[in-house]
Design a protein around this motif. Sequence first.
Motif, short mmCIF file in Angstrom:
data_model
loop_
_atom_site.label_atom_id
_atom_site.label_comp_id
_atom_site.label_asym_id
_atom_site.label_seq_id
_atom_site.Cartn_x
_atom_site.Cartn_y
_atom_site.Cartn_z
N MET A 1 0.83 -1.19 0.00
CA MET A 1 0.00 0.00 0.00
C MET A 1 0.87 1.25 0.00
N LYS A 2 0.36 2.28 -0.63
CA LYS A 2 1.03 3.58 -0.60
C LYS A 2 0.14 4.56 0.17
N ILE A 3 0.72 5.12 1.23
CA ILE A 3 0.00 6.01 2.12
C ILE A 3 0.65 7.39 2.04
N ALA A 4 -0.18 8.43 1.86
CA ALA A 4 0.32 9.81 1.78
C ALA A 4 0.10 10.52 3.11
N PHE A 5 1.15 11.19 3.57
CA PHE A 5 1.12 11.96 4.80
C PHE A 5 1.54 13.40 4.48
N PRO A 6 0.66 14.39 4.62
CA PRO A 6 1.06 15.78 4.43
C PRO A 6 2.05 16.19 5.53
N THR A 7 3.10 16.89 5.14
CA THR A 7 4.11 17.33 6.11
C THR A 7 4.58 18.74 5.75
N GLU A 8 5.19 19.40 6.72
CA GLU A 8 5.76 20.73 6.49
C GLU A 8 7.23 20.63 6.11
N LYS A 9 7.88 19.55 6.56
CA LYS A 9 9.27 19.31 6.19
C LYS A 9 9.42 17.83 5.87
N PHE A 10 10.51 17.50 5.18
CA PHE A 10 10.73 16.11 4.79
C PHE A 10 11.86 15.52 5.61
N ASP A 11 11.50 14.56 6.44
CA ASP A 11 12.48 13.82 7.23
C ASP A 11 12.06 12.35 7.24
N GLU A 12 11.65 11.88 6.06
CA GLU A 12 11.19 10.51 5.86
C GLU A 12 10.20 10.10 6.95
N LEU A 13 10.39 8.95 7.60
CA LEU A 13 9.43 8.46 8.59
C LEU A 13 9.38 9.32 9.85
N GLU A 14 10.38 10.18 10.06
CA GLU A 14 10.40 11.05 11.25
C GLU A 14 9.74 12.39 10.98
N SER A 15 9.19 12.61 9.80
CA SER A 15 8.49 13.87 9.48
C SER A 15 7.24 13.99 10.33
N PRO A 16 7.04 15.14 10.99
CA PRO A 16 5.78 15.34 11.71
C PRO A 16 4.63 15.46 10.70
N VAL A 17 3.51 14.80 11.00
CA VAL A 17 2.34 14.89 10.12
C VAL A 17 1.72 16.27 10.30
N TYR A 18 1.43 16.92 9.17
CA TYR A 18 0.91 18.28 9.17
C TYR A 18 -0.58 18.31 9.47
N ASN A 19 -1.05 19.47 9.91
CA ASN A 19 -2.43 19.61 10.36
C ASN A 19 -3.45 19.87 9.26
N HIS A 20 -3.03 20.14 8.05
CA HIS A 20 -4.02 20.43 7.01
C HIS A 20 -3.51 19.98 5.65
N PHE A 21 -4.31 19.21 4.95
CA PHE A 21 -3.92 18.64 3.67
C PHE A 21 -3.47 19.70 2.66
N GLY A 22 -4.33 20.65 2.35
CA GLY A 22 -4.06 21.60 1.28
C GLY A 22 -2.94 22.58 1.54
N SER A 23 -2.62 22.82 2.81
CA SER A 23 -1.58 23.79 3.17
C SER A 23 -0.21 23.17 3.41
N ALA A 24 -0.10 21.87 3.29
CA ALA A 24 1.18 21.20 3.54
C ALA A 24 2.17 21.51 2.43
N ASN A 25 3.42 21.69 2.79
CA ASN A 25 4.47 21.93 1.79
C ASN A 25 4.81 20.67 1.00
N PHE A 26 4.76 19.54 1.70
CA PHE A 26 5.18 18.26 1.10
C PHE A 26 4.19 17.17 1.43
N PHE A 27 4.36 16.06 0.75
CA PHE A 27 3.70 14.81 1.11
C PHE A 27 4.78 13.75 1.19
N VAL A 28 4.75 12.97 2.24
CA VAL A 28 5.61 11.81 2.34
C VAL A 28 4.72 10.63 1.96
N ILE A 29 5.08 9.96 0.88
CA ILE A 29 4.33 8.79 0.45
C ILE A 29 5.15 7.57 0.83
#
Length: 125
Positions: A1-29
């Motif tokens: 499965m591929k799961i998308a997590f909106p994030t403000e910064k990219f630190d792979e699995l240690e990236s904090p999940v962001y609070n809003h989908f549309g305003s996120a800078n990145f997605f960690v898939i």
Amino acid sequence: MKIAFPTEKFDELESPVYNHFGSANFFVIVDTETNVCEKVLNQDLDHQHGKCQPLKALGGRSVDAVVVGGIGGSALGKLKHKDVPVYKAVEGTVRDNLAKLENGELKEFMPIDVCGGHGDACDHH
């Protein structure tokens, strides 16, 4: 499965999940079979509120689910129309939320749970 997590910064699995989908800078898939993380820039960051194009935001990537702190009704509807479930993240990292998702501990977003707009119904901003 591929799961998308909106994030403000990219630190792979240690990236904090962001609070809003549309305003996120990145997605960690995350590919759950390999734990490989892909960094995707939000391709729809400058959208008008209520006009989010989630598939455009994800750069056209196909995902099996999204995990996020908050999401607007339009984006939720568009993802559900494509049979992509959206789960409510808990505070923490991609790794934390991935474990909770795999254990069935995350609640799926329903239309009543979505953001009504900035400043009123969106207490996660």
